[in-house]
Design an enzyme around this catalytic site. Structure first.
Site, mmCIF file in Angstrom:
data_model
loop_
_atom_site.group_PDB
_atom_site.id
_atom_site.type_symbol
_atom_site.label_atom_id
_atom_site.label_comp_id
_atom_site.label_asym_id
_atom_site.label_seq_id
_atom_site.Cartn_x
_atom_site.Cartn_y
_atom_site.Cartn_z
ATOM 1 N N GLU A 69 0.833 -1.198 0.000
ATOM 2 C CA GLU A 69 0.000 0.000 0.000
ATOM 3 C C GLU A 69 0.866 1.246 0.000
ATOM 4 O O GLU A 69 1.743 1.402 0.857
ATOM 5 C CB GLU A 69 -0.903 0.037 1.236
ATOM 6 C CG GLU A 69 -2.025 -0.973 1.218
ATOM 7 C CD GLU A 69 -2.953 -0.836 2.420
ATOM 8 O OE1 GLU A 69 -4.012 -1.482 2.405
ATOM 9 O OE2 GLU A 69 -2.621 -0.101 3.376
ATOM 10 N N CYS A 70 0.624 2.122 -0.953
ATOM 11 C CA CYS A 70 1.234 3.451 -1.002
ATOM 12 C C CYS A 70 2.763 3.377 -0.986
ATOM 13 O O CYS A 70 3.368 3.176 -2.028
ATOM 14 C CB CYS A 70 0.693 4.323 0.125
ATOM 15 S SG CYS A 70 0.852 6.099 -0.194
ATOM 16 N N ALA A 71 3.396 3.519 0.166
ATOM 17 C CA ALA A 71 4.855 3.422 0.221
ATOM 18 C C ALA A 71 5.330 2.083 -0.317
ATOM 19 O O ALA A 71 6.348 1.990 -1.010
ATOM 20 C CB ALA A 71 5.335 3.616 1.653
ATOM 21 N N SER B 259 -1.072 -0.934 -4.502
ATOM 22 C CA SER B 259 -2.017 0.156 -4.729
ATOM 23 C C SER B 259 -1.666 1.344 -3.845
ATOM 24 O O SER B 259 -1.020 1.197 -2.807
ATOM 25 C CB SER B 259 -3.436 -0.341 -4.400
ATOM 26 O OG SER B 259 -4.332 0.719 -4.234
#
Length: 445
Positions: free
Chosen positions: A331-333, A423
């Site tokens: 997720e993200c990072a 994502s």
């Protein structure tokens, strides 16, 4: 029954985090077991709360988890505690865009039947403070504002004027805090600097916040207000999942570069039968022994790009694990770390995409539906999440995207490739606990 307070404000920047963290630390210093909570999806404030109380900071998010889980998740986190302090988000009545009170501090206070303490930045007002407090106290009769803490008060004369104005409001003044640079916490592009990046300085800041609150607030009156909250009928949430056989090892990224995670995720993974092992991509050159699956949450890889890139052995190990088809949830990072590069520095190369910092802030709740099958979600699974970043990744989605998003505009986002689900959207698995079991099942195969 757990005594409880919600710390709110008319707007962001009034000093909620300083007051909430200071109260947590001050009450913990009195020997009370204090349960820390944060309204909304924020990951950073709970790190300071954990430092103040010695317990995991937990989020209460009515959008991502649903209104029906707010009180049970609260009761789960506050189990065996004497007092719970809940820090609000934004202004008291601000919530998810275009959705009324949903996910607001006011809504959470009502769901918890908790009294609210309003933190007011009084630096540029005197008598007007009474009109402000009256407006907030009368706006929603179901929200009980039990007191006010006046922040950033300049002088004794200023305090006198404020107290005089509030004398007829019916809302008692429970604290007055002077301007104090020592309690400030440094910020950057996504808010406060996380505890993991400034441990020694953060300890000093929390101690200063506790001392300021002890000196300026009526702790006995605040505790009495907290104890006036009625019993909650809701049973505590339980991470109750049928465990998968074999105890597969799920490696979870941690350390200063990957500080964003919800405590319930690890609890759900363990309940589903996994052995959860944390590793630090800044320091560890190998994945934990026996790793069968990998979870890489949010954080600040853009701050540590050089160090992450320099750890070539771990980058290779992550790439090899992903190539083997093992489940990887990012997720993200984590998404940025799996890309070919971040700001021109080599990353793991799992995804055929390039990432870079941007001046544009992407922020907001998301309604998401899984576009295809992955170890995290079956096609058609609906989840709610949150985006918060100042980076972009190109392309923004792979040939097999992770999510179809319905707000604020319709688009696809993220990547599903083999066992990888990557994502920008942060999710809270307590809202869809089958996510954890599905992931562990894939790890055990």
């Amino acid at each position: 029954m757990v005594a409880r307070l919600v710390i709110a404000a008319p707007s962001s920047g009034a000093g909620k985090t300083t007051v909430a963290t200071g109260l947590m630390a001050a009450f913990a210093g009195r020997g009370l077991a204090v349960s820390p909570h944060k309204v909304g999806p924020d990951y950073i404030d709970p790190g300071y709360h954990a430092l103040a109380t010695g317990r995991p900071g937990r989020n209460l998010d009515a959008f991502m988890c649903g209104t029906g889980l707010v009180a049970p998740l609260f009761a789960h986190g506050a189990r065996s505690c004497d007092l719970a302090v809940v820090e609000g988000v934004m202004g008291l009545y601000d919530g998810a865009a275009d959705q009324g009170e949903l996910a607001s501090t006011a809504q959470v206070a009502k769901l918890l039947k908790a009294p609210v303490v309003l933190v007011v930045d009084a630096s540029s007002q005197s008598r007007s403070v009474a009109a402000l407090v009256h407006g907030f106290a009368s706006w929603d009769p179901e929200v009980r504002i039990g007191g006010v803490i006046l922040n950033k008060v300049a002088t004794d004369r200023h305090e006198h004027l404020l107290r005089e104005a509030l004398g007829e409001s019916g809302v008692p003044v429970l604290g007055v805090l002077r301007r104090a640079p020592a309690v400030a916490t440094p910020s950057r592009h996504l808010g406060l600097v996380p505890v993991a990046e400034r441990q020694a300085a953060a300890v000093e800041a929390v101690a200063a916040q506790a001392e300021q609150v002890r000196a300026g607030c009526d702790l006995d009156a605040l505790l009495a207000l907290a104890r006036s909250a009625p019993p909650l009928p809701d049973a505590p949430w339980e991470p109750a999942l049928e465990p998968v056989a074999g105890r597969p090892v799920v490696a979870v990224a941690g350390g200063a570069a990957f500080t964003f995670s919800y405590a319930e995720h690890a609890e759900l993974l363990r309940a589903a039968g996994a052995e959860v092992v944390t590793f630090d991509p800044l320091r560890d050159e190998e994945l934990p022994e026996g790793t069968a699956g990998l979870v890489i949450g949010g954080g600040f890889p853009e701050v540590y790009g050089a160090e992450l890139s320099a750890n070539a052995r771990l980058r290779k190990a992550v790439a090899e694990l992903a190539a083997s088809g093992a489940p990887v949830a990012a997720e993200c990072a984590g998404l940025l770390y799996l890309a070919r590069s971040l700001d021109g520095r080599p990353m793991c190369g799992v995804l055929d995409a390039e990432a870079r910092m941007s001046q544009r802030l992407t922020l907001g709740y998301r309604d998401a539906v899984a576009v295809g099958d992955s170890p995290l979600a079956a096609a058609g699974t609906r989840m709610r999440g949150h985006e918060f970043h100042r980076t972009v990744i190109e392309p923004g989605a792979g040939p097999a995207p992770a999510w179809g998003l319905r707000q604020p505009e319709r688009r696809v986002e993220g990547f599903v490739r083999g066992g990888v689900h990557a994502s920008y959207v942060h999710t809270h698995w307590a809202g869809v606990p089958e996510t954890a079991r599905r992931f562990v099942e894939h790890c055990a195969r």
